[in-house]
Motif scaffolding. Sequence first.
Motif, PDB file in Angstrom:
ATOM      1  N   ARG A 140       0.834  -1.210   0.000  1.00 31.89           N
ATOM      2  CA  ARG A 140       0.000   0.000   0.000  1.00 31.89           C
ATOM      3  C   ARG A 140       0.866   1.256   0.000  1.00 31.89           C
ATOM      4  O   ARG A 140       0.621   2.200  -0.736  1.00 31.89           O
ATOM      5  N   ARG A 141       1.909   1.257   0.836  1.00 31.73           N
ATOM      6  CA  ARG A 141       2.686   2.507   0.904  1.00 31.73           C
ATOM      7  C   ARG A 141       3.703   2.631  -0.239  1.00 31.73           C
ATOM      8  O   ARG A 141       4.181   3.723  -0.524  1.00 31.73           O
ATOM      9  N   THR A 142       3.998   1.520  -0.922  1.00 35.45           N
ATOM     10  CA  THR A 142       4.920   1.610  -2.068  1.00 35.45           C
ATOM     11  C   THR A 142       4.177   2.050  -3.324  1.00 35.45           C
ATOM     12  O   THR A 142       4.757   2.614  -4.246  1.00 35.45           O
ATOM     13  N   ALA A 143       2.855   1.803  -3.337  1.00 33.14           N
ATOM     14  CA  ALA A 143       2.069   2.049  -4.556  1.00 33.14           C
ATOM     15  C   ALA A 143       1.733   3.515  -4.753  1.00 33.14           C
ATOM     16  O   ALA A 143       1.300   4.195  -3.826  1.00 33.14           O
ATOM     17  N   ARG A 144       1.919   3.994  -5.990  1.00 38.59           N
ATOM     18  CA  ARG A 144       1.380   5.306  -6.341  1.00 38.59           C
ATOM     19  C   ARG A 144      -0.063   5.154  -6.784  1.00 38.59           C
ATOM     20  O   ARG A 144      -0.862   6.079  -6.681  1.00 38.59           O
ATOM     21  N   ARG A 145      -0.365   3.958  -7.312  1.00 39.76           N
ATOM     22  CA  ARG A 145      -1.729   3.683  -7.786  1.00 39.76           C
ATOM     23  C   ARG A 145      -2.107   2.290  -7.344  1.00 39.76           C
ATOM     24  O   ARG A 145      -1.261   1.389  -7.338  1.00 39.76           O
ATOM     25  N   ILE A 146      -3.371   2.097  -6.990  1.00 42.00           N
ATOM     26  CA  ILE A 146      -3.855   0.778  -6.602  1.00 42.00           C
ATOM     27  C   ILE A 146      -4.961   0.384  -7.574  1.00 42.00           C
ATOM     28  O   ILE A 146      -5.882   1.175  -7.818  1.00 42.00           O
ATOM     29  N   VAL A 147      -4.845  -0.816  -8.140  1.00 41.49           N
ATOM     30  CA  VAL A 147      -5.852  -1.266  -9.101  1.00 41.49           C
ATOM     31  C   VAL A 147      -6.411  -2.614  -8.639  1.00 41.49           C
ATOM     32  O   VAL A 147      -5.654  -3.495  -8.208  1.00 41.49           O
ATOM     33  N   ASP A 148      -7.713  -2.751  -8.706  1.00 42.08           N
ATOM     34  CA  ASP A 148      -8.388  -4.007  -8.379  1.00 42.08           C
ATOM     35  C   ASP A 148      -7.969  -5.054  -9.423  1.00 42.08           C
ATOM     36  O   ASP A 148      -8.231  -4.875 -10.612  1.00 42.08           O
ATOM     37  N   ALA A 149      -7.326  -6.136  -8.977  1.00 46.08           N
ATOM     38  CA  ALA A 149      -6.787  -7.142  -9.902  1.00 46.08           C
ATOM     39  C   ALA A 149      -7.654  -8.386  -9.976  1.00 46.08           C
ATOM     40  O   ALA A 149      -7.198  -9.435 -10.422  1.00 46.08           O
ATOM     41  N   SER A 150      -8.923  -8.284  -9.554  1.00 43.84           N
ATOM     42  CA  SER A 150      -9.805  -9.444  -9.699  1.00 43.84           C
ATOM     43  C   SER A 150     -10.339  -9.487 -11.129  1.00 43.84           C
ATOM     44  O   SER A 150     -10.329  -8.483 -11.829  1.00 43.84           O
ATOM     45  N   GLY A 151     -10.773 -10.672 -11.532  1.00 40.43           N
ATOM     46  CA  GLY A 151     -11.283 -10.827 -12.903  1.00 40.43           C
ATOM     47  C   GLY A 151     -10.167 -11.209 -13.851  1.00 40.43           C
ATOM     48  O   GLY A 151      -9.028 -11.401 -13.427  1.00 40.43           O
ATOM     49  N   ASN A 152     -10.506 -11.319 -15.140  1.00 39.69           N
ATOM     50  CA  ASN A 152      -9.457 -11.784 -16.069  1.00 39.69           C
ATOM     51  C   ASN A 152      -8.488 -10.657 -16.446  1.00 39.69           C
ATOM     52  O   ASN A 152      -8.714  -9.490 -16.129  1.00 39.69           O
ATOM     53  N   ALA A 153      -7.413 -11.057 -17.114  1.00 35.83           N
ATOM     54  CA  ALA A 153      -6.323 -10.107 -17.365  1.00 35.83           C
ATOM     55  C   ALA A 153      -6.784  -8.932 -18.237  1.00 35.83           C
ATOM     56  O   ALA A 153      -6.351  -7.791 -18.023  1.00 35.83           O
ATOM     57  N   GLN A 154      -7.657  -9.188 -19.203  1.00 33.97           N
ATOM     58  CA  GLN A 154      -8.155  -8.100 -20.061  1.00 33.97           C
ATOM     59  C   GLN A 154      -8.963  -7.080 -19.249  1.00 33.97           C
ATOM     60  O   GLN A 154      -8.876  -5.877 -19.484  1.00 33.97           O
ATOM     61  N   THR A 155      -9.750  -7.607 -18.293  1.00 34.52           N
ATOM     62  CA  THR A 155     -10.545  -6.716 -17.435  1.00 34.52           C
ATOM     63  C   THR A 155      -9.623  -5.834 -16.604  1.00 34.52           C
ATOM     64  O   THR A 155      -9.857  -4.630 -16.436  1.00 34.52           O
ATOM     65  N   VAL A 156      -8.577  -6.444 -16.081  1.00 36.32           N
ATOM     66  CA  VAL A 156      -7.630  -5.681 -15.251  1.00 36.32           C
ATOM     67  C   VAL A 156      -6.924  -4.634 -16.109  1.00 36.32           C
ATOM     68  O   VAL A 156      -6.767  -3.473 -15.700  1.00 36.32           O
TER      69      VAL A 156
END
Length: 163
Positions: A140-156
């Motif tokens: 969390r503290r290393t990330a500049r951006r957080i993205v929900d990685a659930s679902g398939n790779a194209q969705t992500v």
Amino acid sequence: MNNNIVLIGFMGSGKSSVGRLLAEATDRFFLDTDHLIEAAAGRSVAEIFAQEGEGGFRQREMALAKWLQVSVKNAVIATGGGMPMVCNNLRGIGETLWLECDLEEIFERLERSGEREKRPLAASKEVLIARYAEREAVYRRTARRIVDASGNAQTVLARILGR
Ligand code: ADP
Ligand code: S3P
């Protein structure tokens, strides 16, 4: 500015799979730290852990992170899940993006054949749970951006690109 995107997150969060797609979509080159370490050592990650222990592998990650910072531009870089724990320069390498994924989905992905064997720390569910607990705040503290990685790779990928 080096224009790199640095994907961070737990084993199985999709850094390599999504990273390849993201590199193509954004006209960047794709690099994977596990693969770079394997190529340099002439051995697999599992062999390095068996012969040098986790400490030996982390030393290699730290050396690689220093090199990435001074030498790489315009790349998408998929990092090993433990790198944010030992490398304090990831934000200096590029825009850090955490692929946040819940543990249940990660277990399912790693259950697929071959995925556990590649990862010495994925030997048991207990070890994965303990490591995740140690790491969440660091991701969390290393990330500049957080993205929900659930679902398939194209969705992500679409989420990352804001589509
Ligand atoms: P990481 O590089 O974060 O360890 P990988 O991209 O190697 O993760 O993915 C680990 C496993 O999970 C692979 O079998 C991959 O096909 C699968 N996988 C990765 N991302 C997704 C996704 N978004 N949805 C479903 N399966 C995925
Ligand atoms: C590790 C994650 C692996 C690999 C090694 C250790 C970790 O990479 O670097 O097995 O400590 O989380 P992935 O995150 O690409 O699976």
